[in-house]
Write a protein that holds these residues in place. Structure first.
Motif, PDB file in Angstrom:
ATOM      1  N   UNK A   1      -2.258 -12.877 -55.058  1.00 47.80           N
ATOM      2  CA  UNK A   1      -3.407 -13.679 -55.491  1.00 47.80           C
ATOM      3  C   UNK A   1      -3.027 -14.557 -56.672  1.00 47.80           C
ATOM      4  N   UNK A   2      -2.304 -14.005 -57.625  1.00 49.24           N
ATOM      5  CA  UNK A   2      -1.878 -14.763 -58.807  1.00 49.24           C
ATOM      6  C   UNK A   2      -0.976 -15.921 -58.421  1.00 49.24           C
ATOM      7  N   UNK A   3      -0.078 -15.677 -57.462  1.00 50.43           N
ATOM      8  CA  UNK A   3       0.812 -16.737 -56.986  1.00 50.43           C
ATOM      9  C   UNK A   3       0.030 -17.869 -56.335  1.00 50.43           C
ATOM     10  N   UNK A   4      -0.969 -17.495 -55.519  1.00 46.12           N
ATOM     11  CA  UNK A   4      -1.811 -18.508 -54.856  1.00 46.12           C
ATOM     12  C   UNK A   4      -2.570 -19.335 -55.885  1.00 46.12           C
TER      13      UNK A   4
ATOM     14  N   UNK B   1      -3.351 -24.287 -58.949  1.00 45.88           N
ATOM     15  CA  UNK B   1      -3.483 -24.939 -60.258  1.00 45.88           C
ATOM     16  C   UNK B   1      -2.426 -26.032 -60.426  1.00 45.88           C
ATOM     17  N   UNK B   2      -1.208 -25.744 -60.008  1.00 44.84           N
ATOM     18  CA  UNK B   2      -0.126 -26.730 -60.113  1.00 44.84           C
ATOM     19  C   UNK B   2      -0.408 -27.948 -59.238  1.00 44.84           C
ATOM     20  N   UNK B   3      -0.889 -27.684 -58.023  1.00 40.61           N
ATOM     21  CA  UNK B   3      -1.200 -28.778 -57.092  1.00 40.61           C
ATOM     22  C   UNK B   3      -2.319 -29.658 -57.643  1.00 40.61           C
ATOM     23  N   UNK B   4      -3.363 -29.036 -58.179  1.00 38.85           N
ATOM     24  CA  UNK B   4      -4.497 -29.782 -58.718  1.00 38.85           C
ATOM     25  C   UNK B   4      -4.096 -30.563 -59.979  1.00 38.85           C
ATOM     26  N   UNK B   5      -3.193 -29.993 -60.780  1.00 38.86           N
ATOM     27  CA  UNK B   5      -2.723 -30.685 -61.985  1.00 38.86           C
ATOM     28  C   UNK B   5      -1.981 -31.962 -61.611  1.00 38.86           C
ATOM     29  N   UNK B   6      -1.170 -31.891 -60.553  1.00 36.21           N
ATOM     30  CA  UNK B   6      -0.456 -33.078 -60.074  1.00 36.21           C
ATOM     31  C   UNK B   6      -1.422 -34.128 -59.556  1.00 36.21           C
ATOM     32  N   UNK B   7      -2.441 -33.650 -58.810  1.00 34.13           N
ATOM     33  CA  UNK B   7      -3.444 -34.584 -58.287  1.00 34.13           C
ATOM     34  C   UNK B   7      -4.202 -35.263 -59.425  1.00 34.13           C
ATOM     35  N   UNK B   8      -4.548 -34.485 -60.450  1.00 31.81           N
ATOM     36  CA  UNK B   8      -5.280 -35.044 -61.585  1.00 31.81           C
ATOM     37  C   UNK B   8      -4.429 -36.093 -62.312  1.00 31.81           C
ATOM     38  N   UNK B   9      -3.164 -35.794 -62.494  1.00 37.45           N
ATOM     39  CA  UNK B   9      -2.269 -36.737 -63.177  1.00 37.45           C
ATOM     40  C   UNK B   9      -2.164 -38.040 -62.395  1.00 37.45           C
ATOM     41  N   UNK B  10      -2.052 -37.924 -61.061  1.00 36.86           N
ATOM     42  CA  UNK B  10      -1.966 -39.117 -60.214  1.00 36.86           C
ATOM     43  C   UNK B  10      -3.278 -39.899 -60.267  1.00 36.86           C
TER      44      UNK B  10
END
Length: 205
Positions: free
Chosen positions: A4-7, A12-21
């Protein structure tokens, strides 16, 4: 627990990249412009979307106006609401007399459309009004009750730079689509009318 923590970490990492873009894209968008917006197509929702924008304007205390070209004879929920509660912020002008097959009088239809267009121009040019909905004007244009060249010329040359104008109705003319900033085509997938169900209060009017 680790799974669960890995997911969560991957999400979170994916959303952070999307937010930056997204932030990078938004950083390059700073201008404001009065938009020409067209809602067309055979599907339901063209006028409904336009009136949704009108309610947004009202919520922002932004002066706005509606001109109805065809459905002016109808007693609709949006008309009742605006005229009863928000007439200080939104002018409502019902200029139509019904669909062309109801009036069965082309000269009368043309006169009603011309009167509606004259009122529309007056409202668009009013410096206090920021948003104007021209409901079902595309039908008047389709039947040549109005001159598309005149409508396009006015919108391009005379519309104030920060005034938004929404034009609804099926079969929007190519000339109008060409000058528009935003065009949405409503696609008909399924409609209750085809199953013998008439227009419903709160859904259609």
């Amino acid at each position: 627990m680790t799974e669960v923590s890995d997911l969560e970490a991957k999400h979170a990492s994916k959303m952070a990249k999307k937010k930056a873009a997204r932030d990078k894209i938004m950083a390059g968008k700073s201008g404001e412009k009065g938009l020409i917006i067209v809602h067309t197509g055979p599907g339901k929702g063209k006028s409904s979307s336009g009136f949704g924008m009108i309610l947004r304007c009202i919520a922002h205390e932004m002066p706005c106006a509606v001109v109805q070209f065809i459905k002016g004879a109808w007693d609709t929920g949006e008309r009742r609401l605006i005229e009863t509660h928000f007439s200080d912020l939104c002018q409502f002008h019902a200029m139509g007399e019904g669909f062309t097959w109801e009036t069965q009088d082309r000269a009368r239809d043309i006169a009603a459309a011309q009167a509606g267009w004259a009122k529309a121009k007056e409202l668009i040019l009013n410096p206090e009004i920021r948003f104007v909905l021209l409901d079902e004007i595309n039908i008047a244009l389709r039947y040549d009750y109005l001159d598309i060249a005149e409508v396009v010329r006015f919108l391009v040359e005379e519309k104030p730079p920060l005034t938004h104008v929404v034009l609804t109705g099926r079969n929007a003319k190519d000339e109008l689509i060409e000058i528009a900033d935003l065009v949405t085509e409503m696609t008909l997938v399924k409609h209750p009318f085809r199953s013998g169900i008439k227009g419903q209060k709160g859904v259609e009017f």
